[in-house]
Design an enzyme around this catalytic site. Structure first.
Site, mmCIF file in Angstrom:
data_model
loop_
_atom_site.group_PDB
_atom_site.id
_atom_site.type_symbol
_atom_site.label_atom_id
_atom_site.label_comp_id
_atom_site.label_asym_id
_atom_site.label_seq_id
_atom_site.Cartn_x
_atom_site.Cartn_y
_atom_site.Cartn_z
ATOM 1 N N ASP A 33 -55.888 -39.598 48.840
ATOM 2 C CA ASP A 33 -57.457 -40.897 48.549
ATOM 3 C C ASP A 33 -57.997 -40.281 47.659
ATOM 4 O O ASP A 33 -58.507 -39.577 46.675
ATOM 5 C CB ASP A 33 -58.161 -40.374 49.976
ATOM 6 C CG ASP A 33 -59.534 -41.022 50.252
ATOM 7 O OD1 ASP A 33 -59.292 -41.550 51.697
ATOM 8 O OD2 ASP A 33 -60.512 -41.532 49.566
ATOM 9 N N ILE A 60 -54.613 -45.355 44.360
ATOM 10 C CA ILE A 60 -53.652 -45.805 44.392
ATOM 11 C C ILE A 60 -53.104 -47.790 44.029
ATOM 12 O O ILE A 60 -51.468 -48.064 43.682
ATOM 13 C CB ILE A 60 -52.988 -46.469 46.183
ATOM 14 C CG1 ILE A 60 -54.595 -47.544 46.786
ATOM 15 C CG2 ILE A 60 -52.775 -45.160 46.714
ATOM 16 C CD1 ILE A 60 -54.421 -48.390 48.584
ATOM 17 N N THR A 137 -54.996 -54.736 60.665
ATOM 18 C CA THR A 137 -55.648 -54.733 61.349
ATOM 19 C C THR A 137 -55.367 -56.955 62.436
ATOM 20 O O THR A 137 -54.664 -57.351 61.897
ATOM 21 C CB THR A 137 -57.197 -55.357 60.447
ATOM 22 O OG1 THR A 137 -57.778 -56.607 61.424
ATOM 23 C CG2 THR A 137 -56.979 -56.330 59.513
ATOM 24 N N ASP A 138 -56.077 -57.009 63.449
ATOM 25 C CA ASP A 138 -56.630 -58.354 63.462
ATOM 26 C C ASP A 138 -56.364 -59.354 63.388
ATOM 27 O O ASP A 138 -56.682 -60.144 63.553
ATOM 28 C CB ASP A 138 -56.455 -57.629 65.065
ATOM 29 C CG ASP A 138 -57.730 -57.660 65.303
ATOM 30 O OD1 ASP A 138 -58.272 -57.065 64.313
ATOM 31 O OD2 ASP A 138 -58.650 -57.743 66.232
ATOM 32 N N GLU A 139 -57.871 -58.963 62.158
ATOM 33 C CA GLU A 139 -58.406 -59.780 61.651
ATOM 34 C C GLU A 139 -57.310 -60.742 60.424
ATOM 35 O O GLU A 139 -57.843 -61.914 59.978
ATOM 36 C CB GLU A 139 -59.106 -59.529 60.816
ATOM 37 C CG GLU A 139 -60.233 -58.785 61.146
ATOM 38 C CD GLU A 139 -61.637 -58.299 59.678
ATOM 39 O OE1 GLU A 139 -61.746 -58.877 59.365
ATOM 40 O OE2 GLU A 139 -62.461 -57.602 60.917
HETATM 41 N N1 LIG Z 1 -62.016 -49.848 60.858
HETATM 42 C C1 LIG Z 1 -61.470 -51.378 62.005
HETATM 43 O O1 LIG Z 1 -61.709 -51.269 62.722
HETATM 44 C C2 LIG Z 1 -59.744 -51.001 61.348
HETATM 45 C C3 LIG Z 1 -59.157 -51.805 62.273
HETATM 46 C C4 LIG Z 1 -58.182 -52.275 62.060
HETATM 47 C C5 LIG Z 1 -57.563 -51.891 60.915
HETATM 48 N N2 LIG Z 1 -58.101 -51.467 59.963
HETATM 49 C C6 LIG Z 1 -57.262 -50.979 58.926
HETATM 50 O O2 LIG Z 1 -57.181 -49.033 58.726
HETATM 51 C C7 LIG Z 1 -57.318 -48.435 57.634
HETATM 52 C C8 LIG Z 1 -58.620 -47.772 57.105
HETATM 53 O O3 LIG Z 1 -60.129 -48.556 58.134
HETATM 54 P P1 LIG Z 1 -61.112 -47.483 58.152
HETATM 55 O O4 LIG Z 1 -61.927 -48.368 58.812
HETATM 56 O O5 LIG Z 1 -61.120 -45.697 58.249
HETATM 57 O O6 LIG Z 1 -61.376 -47.588 56.292
HETATM 58 P P2 LIG Z 1 -62.559 -46.842 55.544
HETATM 59 O O7 LIG Z 1 -62.967 -48.030 54.431
HETATM 60 O O8 LIG Z 1 -63.417 -45.999 56.965
HETATM 61 O O9 LIG Z 1 -61.838 -46.041 55.043
HETATM 62 C C9 LIG Z 1 -60.899 -45.933 53.742
HETATM 63 C C10 LIG Z 1 -59.849 -44.681 53.206
HETATM 64 O O10 LIG Z 1 -59.370 -45.438 51.459
HETATM 65 C C11 LIG Z 1 -59.993 -45.032 50.974
HETATM 66 N N3 LIG Z 1 -59.370 -45.613 49.364
HETATM 67 C C12 LIG Z 1 -60.295 -47.055 49.700
HETATM 68 N N4 LIG Z 1 -59.541 -47.589 48.145
HETATM 69 C C13 LIG Z 1 -58.803 -46.424 47.533
HETATM 70 C C14 LIG Z 1 -57.855 -46.190 46.438
HETATM 71 N N5 LIG Z 1 -57.849 -47.378 45.548
HETATM 72 N N6 LIG Z 1 -56.572 -45.621 46.468
HETATM 73 C C15 LIG Z 1 -56.944 -44.022 47.634
HETATM 74 N N7 LIG Z 1 -57.955 -44.360 48.477
HETATM 75 C C16 LIG Z 1 -58.446 -45.495 48.712
HETATM 76 C C17 LIG Z 1 -61.599 -45.037 50.865
HETATM 77 O O11 LIG Z 1 -61.881 -43.655 49.776
HETATM 78 C C18 LIG Z 1 -61.868 -44.068 52.311
HETATM 79 O O12 LIG Z 1 -61.482 -43.256 52.335
HETATM 80 C C19 LIG Z 1 -57.516 -49.450 56.501
HETATM 81 O O13 LIG Z 1 -56.428 -49.940 55.932
HETATM 82 C C20 LIG Z 1 -57.862 -50.817 57.183
HETATM 83 O O14 LIG Z 1 -57.773 -52.034 56.709
HETATM 84 C C21 LIG Z 1 -59.569 -51.031 60.497
#
Ligand SMILES: NC(=O)c1ccc[n+]([C@@H]2O[C@H](COP(=O)([O-])OP(=O)(O)OC[C@H]3O[C@@H](n4cnc5c(N)ncnc54)[C@H](O)[C@@H]3O)[C@@H](O)[C@H]2O)c1
Length: 357
Positions: A33, A60, A137-139
């Site tokens: 992360d 990443i 995501t569903d979006e």
């Molecule tokens: N939150 C939702 O409701 C939801 C629903 C469906 C899918 N998702 C997907 O699930 C995943 C996680 O979502 P979330 O809500 O936990 O997101 P979040 O924003 O809470 O967490 C994202 C994490 O990724 C890390 N990160 C960001 N950029 C980075 C990089 N360049 N290199 C390494 N780490 C990096 C951040 O530090 C953070 O810890 C995402 O891929 C999102 O698209 C989220």
């Protein structure tokens, strides 16, 4: 099993890391992360000293860093969650979404492919026993207008925001690597999550925080937008199911058949918080303030989760009202966590986002 989980310090990732570290003591779990504003190692303080857990700070978007990491650690599997995840931020800064969500995902695919091909037998058998799981995501499916419609795994992509466009692009790259290089990929597309550790820029924790601190409750437009909500621990359980039982090359939609209008959720939260805080009924609802709608705001998302339920046997464990109670209780019991994430940089962001709407 050496398993790389990206974005494990974020909201959903931290629940996934916790589940895998505790449920699979025989696995070595590596959490990669960058620790952006959304990443918080305090989310994992209960398991940070587990013998099967390692944290790696890294980005990443840095291809060389990923190649070196894969050269050093022979990962068997990847669960990729790292992303920029907030639609409003994608509207003000789309490029950081392109960099992390698209370029970062392709970097990760390349690093996994190159290391698995270099270390394995020739041809596609280099990928035997490996698995690259992309969490989406569903979006990506866009917005539904007909109340009888649901997103299926076969629904054509129609992303409407820079965030969903970047996630759609990353999904396409993952499938393209599966098709072109025969990489062992699997994907899932999930509805909106809620629960403990949710960063308070998103609807539910934002409202909880503002009710608690007697601040206006900014509701976009008329609050008519519909989302399908799933408790984050149930998403983590679904990710476990897809990682272990999902058929390679397949996509699984994940959701709770639990649709709510934003305004109804806000009213439910107001009533729940009034009860928990011992305030007279109706106190918190007076804080509701309608603000200019988000640009291009999708009206309705709703997932058909029958495939994962019927083929892999996953079911959500919690009803929404129970999950929301648990979430409110968690935020009230974790004031220090909330204070830490709502200080400093977040305050500046909050002012920029809501002060003049
Ligand atoms: N939150 C939702 O409701 C939801 C629903 C469906 C899918 N998702 C997907 O699930 C995943 C996680 O979502 P979330 O809500 O936990 O997101 P979040 O924003 O809470 O967490 C994202 C994490 O990724 C890390 N990160 C960001 N950029 C980075 C990089 N360049 N290199 C390494 N780490 C990096 C951040 O530090 C953070 O810890 C995402 O891929 C999102 O698209 C989220």
């Amino acid at each position: 099993m050496k398993l790389l989980i990206t974005g494990g310090a974020g909201f959903i990732g931290s629940h996934v890391v916790r589940l895998f570290v505790t449920k699979y003591p025989e696995y070595q779990i590596y959490n990669l992360d960058k620790l952006t504003y959304a990443g918080n190692l305090a989310n994992l303080s209960d398991i940070e000293n587990a013998p099967n857990y390692t944290f790696i700070k890294g980005d990443i978007t840095d291809a060389k860093f990923l190649e070196d990491m894969f050269a050093e650690i022979p990962f068997d599997g990847v669960i990729h969650l790292a992303a920029e995840s907030h639609v409003d931020r994608s509207i003000t800064d789309p490029m950081s979404f392109v960099m992390t969500n698209v370029v970062g995902t392709v970097n990760l695919l390349n690093a996994a492919k190159n290391s698995w091909q270099a270390n394995g037998a020739g041809g596609t058998s280099a990928f035997d026993g490996k698995r690259f799981y992309h969490v989406s995501t569903d979006e990506v499916y866009g917005s539904l207008h007909n109340p009888d419609e649901f997103f299926l795994e076969t629904t054509p992509y129609d992303p409407q925001s820079p965030y969903s466009a970047s996630k759609a692009a990353s999904d396409h790259f993952v499938r393209a690597y599966g098709n072109t290089y025969k990489m062992p990929v699997v994907l899932s597309n999930c509805s909106n999550n809620y629960g403990p550790n949710h960063f308070p820029e998103k609807l539910i924790p934002l409202m909880i925080h503002n009710i608690q601190t007697n601040k206006p409750l900014p509701v976009y437009g008329k609050g008519e937008n519909v989302r399908d909500w799933l408790f984050v621990v149930d998403h983590a359980r679904a990710i476990d199911t897809v990682f272990h039982k999902g058929v390679l090359g397949e996509t699984y939609n994940i959701g709770g058949f639990n649709e709510w209008k934003n305004i109804d959720i806000v009213h439910l939260l107001c009533a729940t918080m009034d009860r928990k805080l011992g305030r007279p009924e109706g106190t918190s609802a007076k804080l509701i303030t309608y603000v200019t709608d988000r640009a291009g705001h999708d009206l309705r998302y709703a997932i058909d989760a029958n495939k994962i339920m019927n083929e892999l046997g996953w079911q959500p464990s919690l009803q929404f009202e129970e999950g929301l109670e648990k979430t409110v209780d968690w935020f009230l019991a974790n004031q220090e966590w909330l204070d830490n994430v709502t200080s400093g940089a977040y305050q500046t962001y909050y002012q920029g986002m809501y002060a003049n709407r």
